[in-house]
Design an enzyme around this catalytic site. Structure first.
Site, short mmCIF file in Angstrom:
data_model
loop_
_atom_site.label_atom_id
_atom_site.label_comp_id
_atom_site.label_asym_id
_atom_site.label_seq_id
_atom_site.Cartn_x
_atom_site.Cartn_y
_atom_site.Cartn_z
CG ASN A 75 -2.08 -0.92 1.15
OD1 ASN A 75 -2.34 -1.51 0.10
ND2 ASN A 75 -2.78 -1.08 2.25
NE ARG A 437 -2.72 5.79 -10.60
CZ ARG A 437 -3.69 6.56 -10.17
NH1 ARG A 437 -4.55 6.10 -9.31
NH2 ARG A 437 -3.80 7.79 -10.58
CG HIS A 467 -15.06 3.14 -10.75
ND1 HIS A 467 -15.76 3.15 -9.56
CD2 HIS A 467 -13.96 2.40 -10.51
CE1 HIS A 467 -15.10 2.47 -8.64
NE2 HIS A 467 -14.01 2.01 -9.19
CE1 TYR A 501 -9.49 -7.18 -2.80
CE2 TYR A 501 -10.43 -5.58 -4.30
CZ TYR A 501 -9.33 -6.15 -3.70
OH TYR A 501 -8.07 -5.70 -4.00
CG HIS A 625 -14.46 -2.93 -2.97
ND1 HIS A 625 -15.09 -3.12 -4.17
CD2 HIS A 625 -13.42 -2.11 -3.23
CE1 HIS A 625 -14.45 -2.46 -5.12
NE2 HIS A 625 -13.44 -1.83 -4.58
#
Length: 724
Positions: A75, A437, A467, A501, A625
């Protein structure tokens, strides 16, 4: 992430990093204090501190602690590569503006470096003083060369000679050999040698090959222990083999982090894929922004590196060996059930089960009866989302499939289903976001594969990332009627990340939702301009306005003495207009619960500003998430799920979708989820009025508080067909 560079086992992988052009102006609200926001960069570092606290917690299973140490390191790498790099770039070009709390960019950079160094030092101590001794006690040893006896050294010399030596490439630095390019995130050895004939000292750089295991396993010594040695330590103790005839005087490990953000002027790029591929090549040569060195590095070597890399003293991080603890991902994968979280097996959502035990599941029949809300990873992605698309590809009555793809796995059955559908003659549209990304190259590869199979591939709108998580199936049913079957989710169409997730998704055959999504796809792939949708809130045009309107309604109701309430689950809470609206609602008496995983610029519990706002954060084996929005609305709840965080990028520069839930059982499920997360009996972090995060994992009597994720898995696994 959303950047999510690490997948396997990364329960709290970072997807909170944003483009640095998020520093934008907003309408100043003179009725609120000027110091009403928390610094977003420091808030991100606080998020990563919470990850570190899971690694430090002896109640966390041991190999999961190693995993959290690796996640922390991974991270932080991305934070430097994107956020810190963006800040440096803007300072250098003179474009930087004060932060959301009015701090100058240079002061922010200094604060970030100081805070990040403090956390990295704590991270190193957590490994050396806590995790490593506990690994030793469990029979998993991370050794250093100095720990090995003569027999082990002889065996490892053979391993080095046969498996490592041929791959190494020492590079001399002298007038004939300029200082070599140091690739980002690579481990390197700085070596100083002396020629005994000429007495001249020379410098060489030796890259630790990233194609080899980060920790090399030692041969079994009959003790039953698993033993490893860091690759760089093994190489460092065989330098004489690489520099025969020379005297090795000094050797030190170092690591460089570079600016690896990508910038593309889409207006000037006729072919977006070609432009992006060129930029990806350029990414590898971004300027250095952090130099990590082992604490034993001598001044001469350090001076040379600082000079050649053009690094400031502020950007040098002197740390204990070993560097790059992201390598602990390898150790964390060791198979030992007692040292991992207990296995959880996702169940099939009961609404998607066949009506009779011996019948074959029929996704379309299930969705046609009623909306279906699925909750991953507690409920299986494979038997819901994946099955939905695979059945659509095989069903002769399906005429068309339209889907957005932001991130997916390398061997995705989702991609294969779309290809199968196209090859079967169906109309298939895939909107691939190639600017996701760190997944850009992956997405380019899949886009080309889809195109070759006959899928219509589009790349969305100029200047906006797509997105939203949408899948639309058009099916011809009895009498020739065309019916829309829609999936709207909070997470990516990625079977691998779906196991770790936490996300939610709505399946619906509601005609209005289908028409809304059809019009949205037309807007994304063609030239249609839609202004309003019925059950959707869509960014960038209407999502922020729609949420602020609903917040204002709650404030009006509270001011009129009516029941009110706002509950939001989010990854990041940064957008100033949304935060200001929440402050006004709090001042009007609205009880507000914010459940945030990562960044939070909102201040909580401050009299006269946010005294009615509670903020909690939950981190654990699964990455929280999903994004959820619930408004009391005088007892007629308006509840939405979707893909949008409360950040400028999501509300202004992305196509995002929230869908409203309408079934009573779905509304009750969301309410129960918030009740569980905000309960004082649930382990979580509390945001204090001072802006710090306090962990609440034990009761006043010392008992461990409930793990929400474990509890949900047990609760959902007990659901039966009778709940249909």
């Amino acid at each position: 992430m959303d950047s999510e560079p690490y997948v396997d086992g990364a329960a709290v992988s970072n997807d909170l990093i944003d483009d640095f052009d998020e520093m934008v102006t907003f309408d100043v609200d003179a009725t609120l204090p000027t110091d009403r926001f928390l610094d977003r960069e420091i808030s991100w570092l606080s998020f990563n501190q919470r990850v570190l606290e899971l690694a430090e917690d002896p109640d966390t299973p041991l190999l999961e602690r190693a995993n959290f140490l690796a996640i922390f390191a991974s991270n932080l790498d991305e934070f430097f590569m994107v956020r810190v790099a963006g800040l440096k770039r803007r300072i250098a070009t003179g474009l930087a503006v004060p932060t959301n709390i009015g701090t100058s960019p240079k002061d922010v950079l200094a604060t970030i470096n100081a805070r990040a160094y403090e956390l990295q030092a704590r991270h190193a101590r957590a490994f050396s003083d806590s995790v490593k001794p506990d690994l030793d006690a469990a029979g998993i040893h991370v050794e250093m060369w100095s720990d090995l006896d003569a027999t082990d050294r002889e065996r490892m010399h053979e391993v080095f000679s046969n498996q490592i030596f041929p791959v190494l490439m020492p590079l001399a630095v002298d007038p004939a050999h300029p200082f070599p390019y140091i690739s980002g995130l690579s481990l390197n050895l700085a070596v100083r040698v002396r020629n005994p004939k000429t007495e001249k000292q020379e410098f060489a750089r030796l890259k630790v090959p990233q194609v080899l295991p980060r920790f090399v396993q030692l041969p079994d010594d009959g003790s039953g222990r698993l033993r490893f040695i860091p690759l760089e330590d093994l190489i460092a103790n065989h330098l004489q083999d690489l520099f025969p005839g020379m005297e090795v005087n000094e050797h030190h490990v170092f690591r460089v982090t570079r600016n690896e953000d990508v910038e593309i002027d889409e207006d000037e790029s006729e072919n977006l894929i070609q432009a992006l591929e060129k930029e990806l090549l350029r990414r590898r040569f971004g300027p250095p922004i952090r130099l990590e060195i082992t604490e034993d590095m001598d001044p001469v070597t350090l001076e040379l590196l600082v000079r050649e890399l053009d690094i400031t003293d502020q950007e040098v991080y002197r740390l204990p060996a070993p560097l790059d603890l992201a390598g602990l991902f390898e150790i964390a994968k060791i198979t030992n059930p007692e040292l991992h979280y207990a296995k959880h097996l996702p169940t099939t959502a009961v609404q998607l089960l066949p009506t009779e035990p011996n019948m074959k599941p029929d996704i379309f029949a299930s969705i046609s009866r009623r909306d279906v809300l699925v909750h991953h990873p507690y409920e299986s992605f494979a038997t819901s989302v994946q099955a939905f698309l695979e059945q659509a590809a095989a069903d002769p009555n399906v005429l068309a499939i339209k889907q957005t793809l932001y991130r997916t796995s390398g061997d995705s059955p989702i991609i294969e289903a779309l290809i199968d559908a196209a090859e079967a003659g169906k109309q298939v549209l895939a909107l691939v976001e190639i600017k996701a990304r760190f997944d850009e190259q992956n997405n380019i590869t899949w886009a080309r594969k889809l195109e070759k199979a006959g899928v219509h591939v589009v790349y969305g709108l100029v200047g906006l990332k797509t997105h939203c998580k949408l899948a639309l199936v058009i099916r011809q049913e009895k009498g020739g009627r065309l019916r829309h079957y829609t999936h709207i989710g909070t997470g990516n169409y990625n079977p691998k990340t779906s196991r770790i997730y936490e996300d939610m998704g709505l399946f619906t055959a509601d005609d209005q939702v289908g028409k809304d999504v059809t019009r949205l796809f037309n807007e994304l792939s063609g030239y249609a301009i839609e202004k309003k949708f019925k059950r959707l809130l869509v960014a960038p045009l209407h999502l922020r306005k729609g949420l602020i309107k609903r917040i204002a309604v709650e404030a009006e109701n509270a001011a009129a003495g009516k029941p009110s309430g706002i509950r939001i689950k989010i990854n990041s809470m940064v957008d100033e207009e949304i935060i200001d609206a929440l402050y006004h609602a709090s001042n009007a008496g609205v009880p507000i619960d914010i459940w945030v995983r990562g960044i939070c610029s909102l201040k909580a519990g401050i009299p006269g500003l946010s005294e009615n706002i509670r903020v909690r954060s939950i981190l654990g084996r699964y990455l929280e998430h999903s994004r959820l929005f619930s408004f009391h609305n005088e007892g007629d709840p308006q509840v939405f799920i979707g893909s949008a965080d409360m950040m400028h990028r999501n509300l202004d520069r992305r196509v995002e979708v929230l869908v409203r839930l309408v079934q009573d059982d779905h509304l009750a499920e969301i309410e129960a989820l918030f009740n569980l997360a905000m309960s004082p009996e649930t382990s979580s972090w509390y945001l204090t009025p001072e802006g710090s995060w306090e962990r609440h994992s034990r009761s006043d009597s010392g008992e461990r508080l409930a793990d929400m994720q474990d509890g949900l898995m047990k609760q959902i696994s007990k659901r039966r067909r009778s709940t249909r």
